[in-house]
Design a protein around this motif. Structure first.
Motif, PDB file in Angstrom:
ATOM      1  N   ARG A  13      -8.565   1.893  -2.437  1.00 17.37           N
ATOM      2  CA  ARG A  13      -7.233   2.322  -1.996  1.00 17.37           C
ATOM      3  C   ARG A  13      -6.223   1.420  -2.681  1.00 17.37           C
ATOM      4  NH1 ARG A  13      -7.882   5.349   2.854  1.00 17.37           N
ATOM      5  NH2 ARG A  13     -10.030   5.213   3.570  1.00 17.37           N
ATOM      6  N   SER A  40      -1.266   5.059  -1.976  1.00 22.17           N
ATOM      7  CA  SER A  40      -0.169   5.089  -1.013  1.00 22.17           C
ATOM      8  C   SER A  40       1.036   4.439  -1.671  1.00 22.17           C
ATOM      9  CB  SER A  40      -0.522   4.298   0.250  1.00 22.17           C
ATOM     10  OG  SER A  40      -1.690   4.799   0.847  1.00 22.17           O
ATOM     11  N   ARG A  60      -0.128  -3.258   8.334  1.00 18.23           N
ATOM     12  CA  ARG A  60      -0.500  -1.971   8.930  1.00 18.23           C
ATOM     13  C   ARG A  60      -1.328  -1.133   7.963  1.00 18.23           C
ATOM     14  NH1 ARG A  60       4.081   0.866   9.723  1.00 18.23           N
ATOM     15  NH2 ARG A  60       5.474  -0.744   8.983  1.00 18.23           N
ATOM     16  N   TRP A  61      -0.971  -1.193   6.669  1.00 18.81           N
ATOM     17  CA  TRP A  61      -1.717  -0.449   5.659  1.00 18.81           C
ATOM     18  C   TRP A  61      -3.151  -0.976   5.554  1.00 18.81           C
ATOM     19  CZ3 TRP A  61      -3.950  -1.801   0.951  1.00 18.81           C
ATOM     20  CH2 TRP A  61      -4.333  -0.738   0.129  1.00 18.81           C
ATOM     21  N   LYS A  63      -4.850  -2.610   7.867  1.00 16.27           N
ATOM     22  CA  LYS A  63      -5.553  -2.265   9.096  1.00 16.27           C
ATOM     23  C   LYS A  63      -6.004  -0.805   9.069  1.00 16.27           C
ATOM     24  CE  LYS A  63      -5.168  -2.171  14.084  1.00 16.27           C
ATOM     25  NZ  LYS A  63      -4.339  -2.292  15.256  1.00 16.27           N
ATOM     26  N   SER A  64      -5.141   0.075   8.634  1.00 14.01           N
ATOM     27  CA  SER A  64      -5.494   1.491   8.536  1.00 14.01           C
ATOM     28  C   SER A  64      -6.610   1.710   7.522  1.00 14.01           C
ATOM     29  CB  SER A  64      -4.261   2.303   8.138  1.00 14.01           C
ATOM     30  OG  SER A  64      -4.605   3.632   7.908  1.00 14.01           O
ATOM     31  N   GLU A  67      -9.898   0.555   9.040  1.00 14.91           N
ATOM     32  CA  GLU A  67     -10.353   1.452  10.114  1.00 14.91           C
ATOM     33  C   GLU A  67     -10.826   2.797   9.574  1.00 14.91           C
ATOM     34  OE1 GLU A  67      -6.958   1.602  12.669  1.00 14.91           O
ATOM     35  OE2 GLU A  67      -7.438  -0.309  13.638  1.00 14.91           O
ATOM     36  N   ASN A  68     -10.307   3.213   8.432  1.00 15.75           N
ATOM     37  CA  ASN A  68     -10.620   4.536   7.883  1.00 15.75           C
ATOM     38  C   ASN A  68     -11.456   4.457   6.612  1.00 15.75           C
ATOM     39  OD1 ASN A  68      -9.088   6.113   9.807  1.00 15.75           O
ATOM     40  ND2 ASN A  68      -7.301   5.180   8.874  1.00 15.75           N
TER      41      ASN A  68
END
Length: 70
Positions: A13, A40, A60-61, A63-64, A67-68
């Motif tokens: 990512r 992103s 936040r990015w 963490k996301s 998690e994903n």
């Protein structure tokens, strides 16, 4: 280019800042498309994430992304 990347097998990512003045978005977008990376784009971000708002977005990015995971 002496050692071009020809294969990228790790799911990846990329977080790109909209106002990055060091790396053109087209370069990042082409890399992401060529090697199947998720891209992103942070609105109003800069190459270096340093303001409280940018760092909060980055946290936040991350963490996301964790998690994903694929």
């Amino acid at each position: 280019m002496n050692n071009p990347i020809t294969k990228w097998e790790t799911p990846s990512r990329i977080l790109y800042a909209e106002n990055d003045d060091m790396t053109p978005l087209c370069i990042v977008r082409n890399f992401a498309q060529k090697f199947g990376c998720t891209l992103s784009v942070m609105k109003n971000g800069e190459h270096w994430f340093y303001t409280p708002q940018q760092l909060d977005y980055l946290r936040r990015w991350i963490k996301s992304a964790v998690e994903n995971r694929r």
